[in-house]
Design a protein around this motif. Structure first.
Motif, PDB file in Angstrom:
ATOM      1  N   LEU A  90       0.797  -0.827  -0.163  1.00  0.00           N
ATOM      2  CA  LEU A  90       0.005   0.084  -0.235  1.00  0.00           C
ATOM      3  C   LEU A  90       0.950   0.668   0.339  1.00  0.00           C
ATOM      4  CD1 LEU A  90      -2.792  -0.976   2.871  1.00  0.00           C
ATOM      5  CD2 LEU A  90      -3.258  -0.618   0.129  1.00  0.00           C
ATOM      6  N   TRP A  91       1.961   0.678   0.335  1.00  0.00           N
ATOM      7  CA  TRP A  91       3.102   2.370   0.710  1.00  0.00           C
ATOM      8  C   TRP A  91       3.920   2.699  -0.547  1.00  0.00           C
ATOM      9  CZ3 TRP A  91       1.692   5.407   4.503  1.00  0.00           C
ATOM     10  CH2 TRP A  91       0.096   4.660   5.410  1.00  0.00           C
ATOM     11  N   THR A  95       5.264   8.772  -1.399  1.00  0.00           N
ATOM     12  CA  THR A  95       6.337   9.868  -1.607  1.00  0.00           C
ATOM     13  C   THR A  95       6.021  10.606  -0.319  1.00  0.00           C
ATOM     14  OG1 THR A  95       6.344  10.312  -4.154  1.00  0.00           O
ATOM     15  CG2 THR A  95       7.789  11.985  -2.805  1.00  0.00           C
ATOM     16  N   ARG A  96       6.663  10.210  -0.104  1.00  0.00           N
ATOM     17  CA  ARG A  96       6.667  10.848   2.045  1.00  0.00           C
ATOM     18  C   ARG A  96       6.560  12.466   2.426  1.00  0.00           C
ATOM     19  NH1 ARG A  96      11.294   6.911   3.470  1.00  0.00           N
ATOM     20  NH2 ARG A  96      12.614   9.143   3.091  1.00  0.00           N
ATOM     21  N   VAL A 132       2.155   9.730  13.511  1.00  0.00           N
ATOM     22  CA  VAL A 132       2.315   8.817  13.359  1.00  0.00           C
ATOM     23  C   VAL A 132       3.730   7.861  12.055  1.00  0.00           C
ATOM     24  CG1 VAL A 132       0.120   7.597  11.271  1.00  0.00           C
ATOM     25  CG2 VAL A 132      -0.373   9.253  12.662  1.00  0.00           C
ATOM     26  N   GLY A 133       3.306   6.954  12.315  1.00  0.00           N
ATOM     27  CA  GLY A 133       4.581   6.312  11.999  1.00  0.00           C
ATOM     28  C   GLY A 133       4.034   5.263  10.796  1.00  0.00           C
ATOM     29  N   SER A 134       3.978   4.903   9.389  1.00  0.00           N
ATOM     30  CA  SER A 134       3.685   4.146   8.027  1.00  0.00           C
ATOM     31  C   SER A 134       4.250   2.793   7.737  1.00  0.00           C
ATOM     32  CB  SER A 134       3.804   5.146   6.977  1.00  0.00           C
ATOM     33  OG  SER A 134       4.818   5.312   6.257  1.00  0.00           O
ATOM     34  N   PRO A 135       4.475   2.004   6.956  1.00  0.00           N
ATOM     35  CA  PRO A 135       5.629   1.334   6.883  1.00  0.00           C
ATOM     36  C   PRO A 135       7.153   1.794   6.376  1.00  0.00           C
ATOM     37  CG  PRO A 135       3.491   0.355   6.343  1.00  0.00           C
ATOM     38  CD  PRO A 135       3.303   2.180   6.998  1.00  0.00           C
TER      39      PRO A 135
END
Length: 209
Positions: A90-91, A95-96, A132-135
């Motif tokens: 999904l990630w 782009t961050r 919030v921390g994503s993969p």
């Protein structure tokens, strides 16, 4: 050995929600330090779902129950996360710095908010800091390929031995696997492999004294 490590199945990634909240009116003595929340119940939404389904099992850590010094007086910190159950796909192309990435983070974090709200219903009104921390965060700061939690259980190496003399591996790809306690045990086992059992016992005797 290289083939085993290169072809080990990777678990899914992490998704994190870190909060600092106002604690007025909360009785920490009545709260637990850790909760496990099933967002869609143990059975999930049908075949292929269940406890290990995508962002179904959510952990909520409430460490100030154990150590109030982790936050200023009148506040507590919370950490909700899905461990190994967030798909990196999904990630992968996000782009961050993009608005789309930020929007996706907020959308995917809703399940974590629900888990915390099951413990503290008005948590959103109490928030003073939200992270919030994503993969992609997991991959970047922990240097994990695809933000993975680690190797799947069935692909753990049984021990850290290698064909190279005096080279022993340690880490979460080796039994007993993922997590700080497991890796610490694995590291101790690797260190112990360099000395005899008698030497180990002598060291333990010294620790007792």
């Amino acid at each position: 050995l290289l083939f085993k490590t290169d072809t080990a199945e990777q678990t899914g990634s992490f998704f994190h929600l870190h909060l600092a909240i106002k604690a007025d009116g909360l009785d920490l003595s009545e709260m637990e330090a850790h909760y496990t929340v099933m967002d869609r119940s143990l059975s999930g939404n049908g075949p292929g779902d269940g406890p290990c389904g995508e962002l179904n099992m959510i952990a909520v850590s409430n460490p100030c129950v154990i150590d109030k010094s982790l936050a200023p007086e009148g506040y507590i910190v919370l950490h909700a996360y899905g461990a190994g159950n967030e798909p990196y796909e999904l990630w992968k192309n996000a782009t961050r710095s993009s608005p789309e990435y930020k929007k996706l983070k907020q959308e995917r974090a809703e399940v974590l908010w629900r888990a915390i709200e099951s413990v503290i219903p008005d948590v959103r009104d109490r928030v003073v800091l939200e992270l919030v921390g994503s993969p992609k965060t997991h991959a970047r700061f922990l240097r994990r390929p695809n933000g993975t939690y680690g190797a799947a259980t069935e692909d753990y190496l049984k021990d850290g031995s290698t064909p190279i003399e005096s080279l022993v591996l340690a880490g979460d790809g080796i039994f007993p696997g993922i997590g700080v306690p497991a890796v610490a045990l694995n590291g101790a086992s690797s260190a112990n492999s360099f000395v005899s059992p008698l030497t180990q016992w002598k060291c333990l005797d010294k620790l007792k004294r």
